[in-house]
Design an enzyme around this catalytic site. Structure first.
Site, PDB file in Angstrom:
ATOM      1  N   HIS A 155     -43.512  15.023  38.979  1.00 53.80           N
ATOM      2  CA  HIS A 155     -45.483  14.332  38.439  1.00 53.80           C
ATOM      3  C   HIS A 155     -45.659  13.658  39.672  1.00 53.80           C
ATOM      4  CE1 HIS A 155     -43.931   9.852  38.127  1.00 53.80           C
ATOM      5  NE2 HIS A 155     -42.674  10.726  37.133  1.00 53.80           N
ATOM      6  N   ASP A 162     -48.490  11.185  39.309  1.00 49.77           N
ATOM      7  CA  ASP A 162     -49.597  10.498  39.175  1.00 49.77           C
ATOM      8  C   ASP A 162     -48.308   9.109  38.557  1.00 49.77           C
ATOM      9  OD1 ASP A 162     -47.573  11.528  37.350  1.00 49.77           O
ATOM     10  OD2 ASP A 162     -48.057  10.242  35.158  1.00 49.77           O
ATOM     11  N   ASP A 216     -41.747   7.074  42.727  1.00 51.20           N
ATOM     12  CA  ASP A 216     -41.129   7.475  40.715  1.00 51.20           C
ATOM     13  C   ASP A 216     -42.679   7.811  41.705  1.00 51.20           C
ATOM     14  OD1 ASP A 216     -41.229   8.005  38.153  1.00 51.20           O
ATOM     15  OD2 ASP A 216     -41.335   6.075  37.370  1.00 51.20           O
ATOM     16  N   GLU A 260     -47.345  11.721  33.381  1.00 50.18           N
ATOM     17  CA  GLU A 260     -46.002  11.373  33.044  1.00 50.18           C
ATOM     18  C   GLU A 260     -46.055  10.087  32.619  1.00 50.18           C
ATOM     19  OE1 GLU A 260     -41.812  10.197  32.806  1.00 50.18           O
ATOM     20  OE2 GLU A 260     -43.249   9.320  34.895  1.00 50.18           O
ATOM     21  N   ASP A 303     -36.217  13.150  38.555  1.00 47.44           N
ATOM     22  CA  ASP A 303     -37.086  11.811  38.220  1.00 47.44           C
ATOM     23  C   ASP A 303     -36.532  10.855  38.047  1.00 47.44           C
ATOM     24  OD1 ASP A 303     -39.224  10.280  38.315  1.00 47.44           O
ATOM     25  OD2 ASP A 303     -39.788  11.221  36.230  1.00 47.44           O
ATOM     26  N   HIS A 356     -58.025 -20.210   9.691  1.00 45.00           N
ATOM     27  CA  HIS A 356     -58.476 -21.348   9.972  1.00 45.00           C
ATOM     28  C   HIS A 356     -57.032 -21.691   9.568  1.00 45.00           C
ATOM     29  CE1 HIS A 356     -58.602 -25.847  11.619  1.00 45.00           C
ATOM     30  NE2 HIS A 356     -59.303 -25.219  12.284  1.00 45.00           N
ATOM     31  N   THR A 359     -54.804 -22.904  16.964  1.00 39.62           N
ATOM     32  CA  THR A 359     -54.789 -22.901  15.132  1.00 39.62           C
ATOM     33  C   THR A 359     -54.818 -21.783  13.947  1.00 39.62           C
ATOM     34  OG1 THR A 359     -56.462 -24.704  15.503  1.00 39.62           O
ATOM     35  CG2 THR A 359     -54.295 -25.677  15.645  1.00 39.62           C
ATOM     36  N   HIS A 412     -41.825   1.108  38.768  1.00 38.12           N
ATOM     37  CA  HIS A 412     -42.835   0.619  37.759  1.00 38.12           C
ATOM     38  C   HIS A 412     -43.084  -0.782  37.895  1.00 38.12           C
ATOM     39  CE1 HIS A 412     -42.227   3.518  33.960  1.00 38.12           C
ATOM     40  NE2 HIS A 412     -42.244   4.161  35.184  1.00 38.12           N
TER      41      HIS A 412
END
Lengths: 475, 475
Positions: free
Chosen positions: A118, A120, A151, A185, A214, A246, A329, A444
């Site tokens: 791949h 991408d 990658d 991918e 890969d 709340h 809160t 990544h």
């Protein structure tokens, strides 16, 4: 008889010499084109083909065209396959990046391999903590830094350069080589499964073996990958009040969805517990002889077993709750816990889904909460496991031996490469994962890189592998 | 003897008539100025005085100036008190909005009341789901929609209009009236505690009573508020790996901080459990006679007890985990759970902090996790409780009776108004909360509003209250 023996010996030596000669020639060619290979990688890295960002879709399409163009120059029979539209969360659609298929050689007397890859990439911004511009390939001490370097752009280029090297040297390609290169991918190979099914009787019909590059090595030693874990990804949604409340005004008067969600997710006491609860009959947890610890890495056996052979559960986060800094809160009205189970062979996703849903519904029911729980499995990717006795792995070992003069580590991936299982289930072909990425390439992550060593020696590995795989006797 | 009796009767009747006459005159004046009051509210609402957005700080400062200017026109002795700088998360500082103080009347023979209010607002955008532009006051069927309409701009204006009405009619103010108006209430009254302490011996020295009108009724019936819960807000941070990890590659080889955090937060089984674990010796849970359920609302007694008298725990969310839509396969390296305990009288924040920390550290220790846990209490606001036998509340009841011809609901707030406790602890003065907001005004939410009815009748209530409070015999 001695004459016959002599003939055999001469034939063997001459074949062996020719083969050796060819490999040396290829290796020299690859070495001498190193700078050109790095330049091409630089051009590819400069294209921000982030498939997760729809604003970058034109860049991904351009990346597919650049890939196709390079394959056309190699006289590949190239097609850009339209795989339809992507549905966006707002209901609109945009075209998916086309899948590039190609074929170099169609000699029916040869085996045919199909290389998957791949082009991408994952998102990357300098501000994320990169030391360099992620889209400007930067060479620091022989490491080539850039998003997508390892990658999967350099491995894809290494395959193309391998075929080019054979062609440039007029060395007959030992096998026919097909390519299937996608551009989605990193966001789940959207559209690829259907494309593979649609082309099973055509593009894949004459394919003998599928090669995926890969993934990465486990250590500095080359590796062959023969398994991945699966991925069953779950959403557990708890819905209570019709809007956020709340916590001062309403705290104590409503049963809070967050308390319920955390209560039920809190029953995932540990991975051990998961193992007992969910794994029907997984593989034996003991590591087999073949995958014993490679001596060069510091992991101990148990770590690898836990990464490769044991199922695990990870709780990734909660959507709908307060997640910013500071101190709000709020009683969130609807919260969705996200967790995934990496399952191992013999754990069927459908069975995992059934057991997880039933477990959570059970502990939720015991709470007697008025809120509503909905558990759904949004990804159910199966694990993949190859037969390491298959000749493909013998070919891989021989190629590693040829280039690196060592035995490869026989490894698995803790993660999931769903397309491997798709190829296996749909096409029925045998698959090998032949990684060339380094163990520390930071896929990544920030500062992703591939080393010149892995890129160039990896190209040689592919060149050697094509020869070795051609030696396999057809079943 | 009969002459004496006659004199007393005449005096009583004439005083009573004068008083009645004055109130009717004030009420008529207020009614006849309704449109003017709405226009002034429109001008105030148009100023986007969002104190949480530092980009809007100039608007908050402008809001303070507009408030000061209006008080100056009333011959108030106005000061804009510099309360220093706000430290931003990036380390830079910006000036806090000045606090406006004012004094109308300084007759030592009269009692002196001090009215607290704020003119900053919560964030609001049309896209959040408002039916109208939140900064363009819009009248729909007698409801005035706009951010800050009920919280707290209309109540502050109602107080200013009350004093104006007395002045315009040349009716002698029955008490001296001081004002303290801030612009940081919505983000925690940054700088106010120190300011109150610094001015305790000066501005507050001659104050008899403090009046807060920063809350709402429980139903359509007017209410007097005599208590709030406290707020102990906690961060529980669990730190594991030195960066986020891929759950495929690392799942099963690390003990995940999310699993630990959810495991320990999951021990807050329910509010009941919290009650047993953490509340040293809270008030009796039974609702006393005085705060018995007002018949006009549909709540049952238990709900109000749970809102006002019982402590509660709310888990607001988790910082550092995956919180977006979609399915990211991450093992977050550092996660911070945010939860708060609304504690009730007799629960000391320091003791709550000790018990919560010790409980969480205990259950964490039992997990035997290699990760690090750090629990910290980031807000420790005490509950506040007034003596409803105090003459201030008798004055409040009489004023409600005068304007609305009904007995007020005697209520508490489930939430926290920390400044009430600060006033009580620092100045030692008695405090009354005299709300005029409707029960359905949507504070902090989309489509906040105040009704014309509450705004105008509320102004009359304040006018009547000033008289009633003047009748209190000084201690």
């Amino acid at each position: 008889f001695s004459f016959q023996l002599w003939c055999v010996l001469v034939l063997f030596l001459s074949w062996s010499e020719v083969h050796n000669f060819q490999f040396e020639e290829l290796a020299q060619y690859i070495d001498s084109h190193q700078e050109q290979y790095v330049e091409t990688l630089r051009e590819w890295i400069a294209i921000e083909s982030d498939s997760s960002d729809v604003q970058r879709r034109a860049d991904v399409q351009r990346m597919m065209s650049v890939t196709a163009e390079k394959l056309r120059k190699m006289q590949g029979n190239v097609e850009m396959v339209d795989i339809g539209l992507q549905q966006l969360p707002d209901g609109t659609t945009i075209p998916l990046p086309k899948v590039v298929t190609a074929q170099v050689g169609s000699d029916p007397s040869k085996l045919t391999v199909c290389v998957y890859g791949h082009v991408d990439v994952q998102p990357a911004k300098k501000e994320d903590g990169w030391a360099t511009d992620p889209y400007n390939l930067t060479d620091i001490k022989g490491n080539l830094y850039g998003r997508g370097a390892s990658d999967n752009k350099a491995p894809v280029l290494a395959w193309l350069h391998t075929v080019e090297a054979y062609q440039s040297l007029s060395i007959d390609l030992p096998v026919n080589v097909k390519f299937i290169i996608e551009g989605m991918e990193e966001t789940g190979s959207n559209g690829l499964d259907a494309m593979v099914e649609a082309h099973n009787e055509t593009f894949f019909s004459d394919v003998d073996y599928i090669i995926i590059s890969d993934c990465g090595w486990l250590s500095r030693r080359p590796a062959l990958t023969y398994g991945t874990r699966g991925n069953c990804y779950f959403f557990a949604e708890v819905v209570g009040p019709n809007k956020d409340l709340h916590s001062g005004v309403f705290g104590g008067t409503v049963i809070e969805p967050m308390t319920d969600l955390i209560g039920i997710l809190g029953t995932f006491h540990s991975n051990i517990c998961l193992y007992i609860h969910f794994s029907g009959s997984p593989e034996p947890a003991l590591v087999s002889t073949e995958e014993r610890e490679p001596p060069v890495v510091s992991h101990h056996e148990g770590v690898l077993a836990r990464r490769w052979r044991h199922p695990t559960v990870s709780i990734h986060g909660i959507e709908g709750a307060f997640s910013a800094s500071g101190s709000k809160t709020v009683i969130p009205a609807k919260v969705t816990g996200k967790f995934s189970i990496r399952q191992v062979p013999n754990m069927d996703p459908k069975e995992v889904e059934k057991q997880v849903c039933s477990h959570l519904e059970d502990v939720f029911a015991k709470r007697g909460s008025p809120n509503k729980l909905k558990v759904s499995m949004v990804i159910g990717a199966k694990p993949w496991l190859a037969d390491i006795q298959h000749p493909l792995y013998e070919a891989g070992k021989a190629a590693v031996q040829k280039v690196f003069k060592v035995e490869p580590d026989m490894i698995r991936e803790g993660g999931t490469i769903p397309v491997a299982r798709t190829f296996q289930d749909v096409t029925g072909k045998s698959i090998i994962m032949l990684p060339i990425g380094g163990f520390d390439d930071g896929l990544h992550s920030q500062n992703e890189k591939i080393s010149r060593y892995n890129y160039i020696e990896g190209t040689k590995l592919f060149a050697a592998f094509l020869h070795e795989v051609s030696q396999i006797k057809r079943d």
